[in-house]
Write a protein that holds these residues in place. Sequence first.
Motif, mmCIF file in Angstrom:
data_model
loop_
_atom_site.group_PDB
_atom_site.id
_atom_site.type_symbol
_atom_site.label_atom_id
_atom_site.label_comp_id
_atom_site.label_asym_id
_atom_site.label_seq_id
_atom_site.Cartn_x
_atom_site.Cartn_y
_atom_site.Cartn_z
ATOM 1 N N UNK B 152 0.837 -1.204 0.000
ATOM 2 C CA UNK B 152 0.000 0.000 0.000
ATOM 3 C C UNK B 152 0.869 1.251 0.000
ATOM 4 N N UNK B 153 1.041 1.820 -1.179
ATOM 5 C CA UNK B 153 1.938 2.974 -1.269
ATOM 6 C C UNK B 153 1.368 4.211 -0.594
ATOM 7 N N UNK B 154 0.064 4.333 -0.629
ATOM 8 C CA UNK B 154 -0.537 5.546 -0.084
ATOM 9 C C UNK B 154 -0.441 5.614 1.422
ATOM 10 N N UNK B 155 -0.222 4.463 2.052
ATOM 11 C CA UNK B 155 -0.231 4.456 3.512
ATOM 12 C C UNK B 155 1.061 5.009 4.103
ATOM 13 N N UNK B 156 2.064 5.162 3.261
ATOM 14 C CA UNK B 156 3.348 5.632 3.771
ATOM 15 C C UNK B 156 3.286 7.138 3.982
ATOM 16 N N UNK B 157 3.844 7.602 5.086
ATOM 17 C CA UNK B 157 3.879 9.034 5.361
ATOM 18 C C UNK B 157 4.513 9.754 4.185
ATOM 19 N N UNK B 158 3.945 10.862 3.819
ATOM 20 C CA UNK B 158 4.397 11.561 2.608
ATOM 21 C C UNK B 158 5.884 11.881 2.577
ATOM 22 N N UNK B 159 6.468 12.422 3.669
ATOM 23 C CA UNK B 159 7.904 12.707 3.589
ATOM 24 C C UNK B 159 8.734 11.483 3.200
ATOM 25 N N UNK B 160 8.357 10.320 3.719
ATOM 26 C CA UNK B 160 9.130 9.119 3.408
ATOM 27 C C UNK B 160 8.785 8.607 2.023
ATOM 28 N N UNK B 432 6.162 4.147 10.163
ATOM 29 C CA UNK B 432 6.007 5.235 9.211
ATOM 30 C C UNK B 432 4.798 5.092 8.306
ATOM 31 N N UNK B 433 4.020 4.039 8.461
ATOM 32 C CA UNK B 433 2.814 3.910 7.643
ATOM 33 C C UNK B 433 1.594 3.907 8.558
#
Lengths: 292, 542, 281
Positions: B152-160, B432-433
């Motif tokens: 799930x790419x969207x679940x990762x915090x945006x900065x990371x 981070x997610x």
Amino acid sequence: MHKGKRVPLKEQGKHLFIVPVIVWLLVFTIFPLLYTLYLSFHGSRFLQVTKFVGLGNYINVLSDYRFWNAFRVTITFVIFSVILTVGLGLLLALLFNRQMKGVQVFRTICTTPLFTASVALGYMFMIILYEEGGPVNNFLQALGANTIPWLSHPRWALISVLIADMWQWTPFAFLVLLAALQAAPRDLYEAASLDSASGWEIFRHITLPLISPTLGTVIILRTVEAFKVFDLPFALTNGGPGLATRTLTFNVYTNGLRDQDLGSATATAVILLLMVLAVSQVFFRRYGSNYD
Amino acid sequence: MSKLFKKSIFWGLVIVLLFSLSLVVFAQEEMSELEKKTADEVFAKADKGQPDPAWEGKKFTIAVLASGPHGAISGSLYFWRPYWEQLTGATYDIAEIPFGELQAKIFTDLATGMGNYDCLIGPSFFYGDYIANDWIIPVDKYFEDPRMPKWDRESIALPIRELLQWGEHWYGFNNDHDGMVLYYRKDLFNDPQWQAQFKEEYGYDFPVSPTTWQEVLDIAKFFNGKDWNGDGKTDFGITMHLKVGEQGFFNYIALAGSFVCMPAPGDDPTKVTRYHNMFWFDPETMDPLINTPGHVKALEVLTELTKAGPAAMVGWGLGEAWDVFLRGNAAMCFTFGDVGTLSQDPRVSVIQGKLGVAPIPGSKEVYDLESKQWVTLEEPNLVGNKCGASWHGVISSYAEEPDMVAHFLSWQATPEINHWNVAWGWTGIDPGTTYDFLEPVGTAKIEDYTTTGYNAEDITQFLDAYHTMWFEYPRSVPYLRIAGAADYIESLDIHMSEALTGQATPQQAWDRAAQDWNRITDQLGREEQKEFYKEAIGYSGE
Amino acid sequence: MRKKRKWTNIILWIVIAVAMIWMLFPFYWAVITSVKKPADVFRLSFIPFVQFQPTLENWRSELQMRGQEIGRGLKNSLIIGVCSAVISLCIGSLAGYGLARYKYHRVRNRDITMWILSQRFLPPAAVVIPFFLIFKNLGLIDSVVSLVLINATFGIPFAVLVTRDAFRDLPEEIEESALVDGCSRFQVFSRIALPLAAPALVAAGIICFAFAWNEFLFAFIMSYSKAVPMTVLIAGTQDTQGIQFWYVATRMLMAVVPPTILALTVQRYIVQGLTFGAVKG
């Protein structure tokens, strides 16, 4: 009996002995050296040579204040390291050049510092010199003295590197000088002490001249090694604080292998090589006759 | 007599050797029961994709930092290997590289075309050089590939998330998520006696969760030099790892963000313009910004902060710096997520249950590059950071079986497996997610963490701090990922050390850094670097 | 006279004591660090059981989990050290003898010596890449062979210089009478000169071995997994959480043991060599 043969007896086998070393060294060192020189005249990035820059690298290096800082650090280190390790080594060799029990054990113990990898030694000294809770500072405190900022102060950091270096290399001087002292004929000493000459006179007029060639060898070997010191400052202080313990070889390493800028690295290396050659020229002029 | 002595030494050593060998013989089970049980469950649940039968019997090599079979980052590779072998019939070699030599080793392998490493699990700041030399391959094509496990790419915090991409393409797979936060002793901060004394000395209420660096500085100075844990020795305000090469530069970057990154005016404060949200260089000229007043002030603050802690910390690495906090002698610690995990380990920490964690504070004073003036804001300028390596896998262009590598990396990136890695602290993988953060902001449950040994309150603080910083702070400091990033950073590190040890003033130190940076830029080609930099930070020219 | 000797002896023993403490302290510290829990490493404690609770956990972890790797590291270090020292001694003692006994004309002795010595002048960091490229083309990367050859090269100057000094100190009469008796120069060298110069040979050998044992840079660049020696393993104790001093201690101790045993066995040879020389002379 064999007079008149083609080769005089004394000269027999002359080249047999020297040829192996010449061949080996030519094969293994000429090409790398030439390649290093070649690289120093070119720019490069990631091991690919980019373009010929003539003396560009050298000019860059010599006008960089970091080079001169490393120069100063290296020279300081060399002077103190050689004086300390050779001086101490000589003292110890003189002291132990006698028949007494325990000498063998001490000699064995003395060889062990030579086998500790510098990297490990650097890390170990980090804890030994640990300022907040390390044994050395606590010992000083117990004596009532001030604690010393071994690794956080620029000047003390260099001293820390010197201490570690001294610990590791004094045995080298000790071993070689002891071997030299013991190879010298004993009857000379006996004759001198029978004459009730003082220790100092014996040393100055008999011992010193006897071991002078070896002493010279030890000094030059130590000097050359000290110029190239890298593992210790790398492990103990990583060149810091700031640039306080960055030696020239450290610069060569970071330029060449971390930043992948082989041009500056090789230029620095060649300059270092020239420096060491100059120093050794001075040495050879003085002691060169010993090598004929 | 000496002969006997020698003999005894000799035999003594032989005995030592035999003893050591015997320790090897009496092996013990390394993996705990609970780890195995939870791992089995997770393995069953995680998406396995459809491994290609052609992969059976094949092997690839991973380059990773050397931490051993149960250490940070490399540990999870060892742990999950038998599972992956079972799943695909293929396997991998783990080539461990000493931390300090990662760059030399990996770049040499890639530059000489030796291609020993198929997969590189390295720090994110290598990307600049990776991309500039085409050393890694884009992985977008694998997202729709049915063979690959879905993550799930969207679940990762945006900065990371930004770190896993370059331009429009993805190159990296979800793994570690690093950032710096402020740890503190919540028992101290909430103690009414200290609060009252602070108000007396500094004239304002004790800020239990500090939001500005000025507050942090006051708190640090307040606690420094007092004996507040009753052990008879004076204690410290704050501890940091500032030795050259020990990642102290990340402390600087995290701190400086709020002084330097001016929010953009108008609707979108996160917009990257020439003068706003800029940290490293001027995108039009590639001039370094390091010696602009914002940066100099930040270094001055850091220098002040350094005085509120042990003098020796300018020569400290991670271990020493964290130890002072973990053994209860420092009021605060400013560093990565590792302290969160370590604080729970009774072997190294006495502060379990006393851990407070605050997202990185900000500054009310920001320097405006456009008007060349200092601006005072009403609310602190909060700028998050992704300081640290955020270790994750990329695929080398020299890999012979890139698809196989992609399968492994996608599999490790799946929410179930990645979350398991996060929950077990020894893996060194930080949260981070959204799967890692607690309800209601995420989907994790507190039991995930308490069963692995975390104190419930401590871990809640920890997760809240990171979540706030990554999901609620509007912006974060741009990560430097251009070619030669390591060179720029090394220069920053060295000159920072000069300033902190009094060998140069902050302005002098940063002027020297600017000089170095210009030299590096010119050496690499100013125009190319400029275009590269614009691409890296998403600047479209304004 | 007797008083003077007594004072000299006392000073001597004091010096010995201080020197022993100085020499042994880092080892002592390494030993206790290797049995401390990681947390204790930063806290001052000298005496096990009294001031801290020792643990065998570090050793167990190293020997079990990393045992194979460490065993291989020790083996590699040994092979590299011994083989390169032997090569250096062979070539070096030949050259040392040649320089001690002959006067060369085309190139003067002192220049040859200078050139040999100059091999140590160039910083390894500068020649590492050329070496890497050569050995890559020969397919010898990650092989012990390349490290043996490199370390042998670096050891030769030591061997030459130290043995040269030793040979020069030997009286020439014995050799000359042997030559007259019909021995070849090489026989004189191997049967007479070498045994008499035994202490120097051993000293040179130990030094060459020590340099090879400690060598880090080339070992690191040239080895990937099969040829990794101990020095690289020691550097590998730094991870994302800093340097793990307790593992540094264990590895340093493990790395020190084989050469110490070697030196111990060789010590006897030094003693033999000396008494042999005394009896002969």
